[in-house]
Design an enzyme around this catalytic site. Structure first.
Site, PDB file in Angstrom:
ATOM      1  N   ASP A  10       0.875  -1.168   0.000  1.00 49.75           N
ATOM      2  CA  ASP A  10       0.000   0.000   0.000  1.00 49.75           C
ATOM      3  C   ASP A  10       0.917   1.224   0.000  1.00 49.75           C
ATOM      4  O   ASP A  10       2.120   1.114   0.287  1.00 49.75           O
ATOM      5  CB  ASP A  10      -0.892  -0.036   1.253  1.00 49.75           C
ATOM      6  CG  ASP A  10      -1.813   1.158   1.345  1.00 49.75           C
ATOM      7  OD1 ASP A  10      -2.326   1.597   0.297  1.00 49.75           O
ATOM      8  OD2 ASP A  10      -2.024   1.665   2.456  1.00 49.75           O
ATOM      9  N   LEU A  11       0.376   2.378  -0.297  1.00 51.15           N
ATOM     10  CA  LEU A  11       1.205   3.593  -0.365  1.00 51.15           C
ATOM     11  C   LEU A  11       1.129   4.410   0.921  1.00 51.15           C
ATOM     12  O   LEU A  11       2.088   4.499   1.677  1.00 51.15           O
ATOM     13  CB  LEU A  11       0.770   4.446  -1.556  1.00 51.15           C
ATOM     14  CG  LEU A  11       1.528   5.756  -1.777  1.00 51.15           C
ATOM     15  CD1 LEU A  11       3.013   5.498  -2.029  1.00 51.15           C
ATOM     16  CD2 LEU A  11       0.922   6.544  -2.934  1.00 51.15           C
ATOM     17  N   ASP A  12      -0.044   4.974   1.196  1.00 54.95           N
ATOM     18  CA  ASP A  12      -0.199   5.858   2.351  1.00 54.95           C
ATOM     19  C   ASP A  12      -0.057   5.071   3.648  1.00 54.95           C
ATOM     20  O   ASP A  12      -0.758   4.092   3.870  1.00 54.95           O
ATOM     21  CB  ASP A  12      -1.573   6.537   2.322  1.00 54.95           C
ATOM     22  CG  ASP A  12      -1.718   7.482   1.140  1.00 54.95           C
ATOM     23  OD1 ASP A  12      -0.678   7.887   0.595  1.00 54.95           O
ATOM     24  OD2 ASP A  12      -2.852   7.808   0.765  1.00 54.95           O
ATOM     25  N   THR A  18       1.093  10.303   3.706  1.00 55.40           N
ATOM     26  CA  THR A  18       0.288  11.380   3.138  1.00 55.40           C
ATOM     27  C   THR A  18      -1.069  11.462   3.829  1.00 55.40           C
ATOM     28  O   THR A  18      -1.901  12.273   3.448  1.00 55.40           O
ATOM     29  CB  THR A  18       0.081  11.203   1.618  1.00 55.40           C
ATOM     30  OG1 THR A  18      -0.617   9.985   1.386  1.00 55.40           O
ATOM     31  CG2 THR A  18       1.409  11.182   0.884  1.00 55.40           C
ATOM     32  N   LYS A  46      -9.031   5.273   5.694  1.00 62.12           N
ATOM     33  CA  LYS A  46      -7.794   4.685   5.184  1.00 62.12           C
ATOM     34  C   LYS A  46      -8.115   3.544   4.222  1.00 62.12           C
ATOM     35  O   LYS A  46      -8.895   2.647   4.547  1.00 62.12           O
ATOM     36  CB  LYS A  46      -6.918   4.170   6.327  1.00 62.12           C
ATOM     37  CG  LYS A  46      -6.163   5.264   7.063  1.00 62.12           C
ATOM     38  CD  LYS A  46      -5.193   4.679   8.067  1.00 62.12           C
ATOM     39  CE  LYS A  46      -4.344   5.750   8.724  1.00 62.12           C
ATOM     40  NZ  LYS A  46      -3.400   5.168   9.705  1.00 62.12           N
ATOM     41  N   SER A 115      -2.745   0.502  -4.298  1.00 63.73           N
ATOM     42  CA  SER A 115      -3.242   1.651  -3.541  1.00 63.73           C
ATOM     43  C   SER A 115      -4.516   2.206  -4.148  1.00 63.73           C
ATOM     44  O   SER A 115      -4.673   2.220  -5.373  1.00 63.73           O
ATOM     45  CB  SER A 115      -2.173   2.755  -3.517  1.00 63.73           C
ATOM     46  OG  SER A 115      -2.680   3.966  -3.016  1.00 63.73           O
ATOM     47  N   ALA A 116      -5.399   2.712  -3.300  1.00 66.35           N
ATOM     48  CA  ALA A 116      -6.621   3.357  -3.784  1.00 66.35           C
ATOM     49  C   ALA A 116      -6.358   4.762  -4.299  1.00 66.35           C
ATOM     50  O   ALA A 116      -7.203   5.358  -4.956  1.00 66.35           O
ATOM     51  CB  ALA A 116      -7.656   3.412  -2.655  1.00 66.35           C
ATOM     52  N   LYS A 146     -10.924  -1.338  -1.267  1.00 63.63           N
ATOM     53  CA  LYS A 146     -10.704  -2.237  -0.146  1.00 63.63           C
ATOM     54  C   LYS A 146     -11.850  -2.050   0.849  1.00 63.63           C
ATOM     55  O   LYS A 146     -12.315  -0.921   1.016  1.00 63.63           O
ATOM     56  CB  LYS A 146      -9.368  -1.919   0.538  1.00 63.63           C
ATOM     57  CG  LYS A 146      -8.166  -1.948  -0.406  1.00 63.63           C
ATOM     58  CD  LYS A 146      -6.950  -1.296   0.256  1.00 63.63           C
ATOM     59  CE  LYS A 146      -5.816  -1.131  -0.740  1.00 63.63           C
ATOM     60  NZ  LYS A 146      -4.678  -0.385  -0.175  1.00 63.63           N
ATOM     61  N   GLU A 170       0.237  -3.464   4.584  1.00 58.74           N
ATOM     62  CA  GLU A 170      -0.913  -2.563   4.735  1.00 58.74           C
ATOM     63  C   GLU A 170      -0.940  -1.906   6.105  1.00 58.74           C
ATOM     64  O   GLU A 170      -0.526  -2.518   7.101  1.00 58.74           O
ATOM     65  CB  GLU A 170      -2.213  -3.347   4.556  1.00 58.74           C
ATOM     66  CG  GLU A 170      -2.822  -3.262   3.177  1.00 58.74           C
ATOM     67  CD  GLU A 170      -3.464  -1.911   2.890  1.00 58.74           C
ATOM     68  OE1 GLU A 170      -3.559  -1.078   3.805  1.00 58.74           O
ATOM     69  OE2 GLU A 170      -3.875  -1.697   1.747  1.00 58.74           O
ATOM     70  N   ASP A 171      -1.459  -0.682   6.158  1.00 54.26           N
ATOM     71  CA  ASP A 171      -1.604  -0.006   7.453  1.00 54.26           C
ATOM     72  C   ASP A 171      -3.059   0.145   7.863  1.00 54.26           C
ATOM     73  O   ASP A 171      -3.329   0.712   8.925  1.00 54.26           O
ATOM     74  CB  ASP A 171      -0.945   1.376   7.413  1.00 54.26           C
ATOM     75  CG  ASP A 171      -1.756   2.383   6.613  1.00 54.26           C
ATOM     76  OD1 ASP A 171      -2.279   2.009   5.535  1.00 54.26           O
ATOM     77  OD2 ASP A 171      -1.882   3.540   7.052  1.00 54.26           O
TER      78      ASP A 171
END
Length: 219
Positions: A10-12, A18, A46, A115-116, A146, A170-171
């Site tokens: 995942d990104l964020d 971000t 998230k 990522s979304a 997600k 994932e966070d």
């Protein structure tokens, strides 16, 4: 147990933080709509798409918008978010993220992003790590958010690896649910209470090397 051949990130909250920019932009938009929005509310968004995030905020505020204004509000939020993001420098990746990516590639693991975010490519370029990812599956490519596993399933298909041989990092709770639903291995990054369904939970990519993560999952 299938051998681990690839990672999907995942990104964020995993590669870069971000979330603070999303929070500032959503809070500003919610205030314009007369809706209370705090950090606990932001946590619930998230891993959720921009459209579904606005739908949730409107639901919390018992408010509705006509389609034209709804689209305008989504665009306004994204414009504010991008204003904040464009101030980022290449050294704003989360601790250990760049080293972890480099070490993963050195092990010949296949590496992708799931990522979304519709701004993923921009952010990866700002961080100067775009070339670390073999595939980038983001909000411009998916139709379901997600906890639907679509974003990761598309990544697995692109990489040509079965889900059971891919680790998802994932966070968010929704992201871990998506990984499990798709048959992926999972590593949570953040609060063990929120990410209790992950196979293991770590504080960040700085905590362990890719080899150590694989060993922990195979233990």
């Amino acid at each position: 147990m299938a051998p681990i051949k690839g990672f999907l990130f995942d990104l964020d909250g995993v590669i870069v933080d971000t979330a603070k920019f999303h929070f500032k932009a959503w809070q500003r938009l919610a205030a314009e709509l007369g809706i209370h929005f705090d950090e606990a509310d932001n946590e619930k968004l998230k891993g959720v798409s921009r459209k579904e995030s606005l739908e949730k905020i409107l639901e919390w505020g018992n408010t509705s918008l006509d389609p034209e204004r709804f689209e305008a509000m989504m665009a306004k939020k994204n414009d504010w978010y991008l204003e904040f993001v464009k101030e980022m420098s290449s050294d704003e990746a989360l601790p250990g993220a760049k080293d972890f990516l480099a070490a993963s590639l050195a092990l010949k693991l296949r590496v992708g992003l799931g990522s979304a975010s519709k701004n993923a490519e921009l952010i990866l370029n700002l961080l100067q790590i775009h070339d670390s990812f073999e595939c980038i599956i983001d909000g411009t490519k998916i139709t379901r958010s997600k906890p639907d596993p679509q974003v990761f399933s598309m990544g697995a298909e692109f990489l040509g690896i079965e889900p059971q041989s891919i680790v998802v990092f994932e966070d968010s709770q929704a992201g871990i649910e998506a990984a499990r639903a798709g048959g992926f291995r999972s590593v949570g990054i953040g609060d063990p209470k929120i990410l209790a369904d992950a196979e293991i939970v770590i504080s960040g990519l700085h905590q362990f090397s890719p080899s150590e993560i694989i060993n922990k999952l195979n233990f």
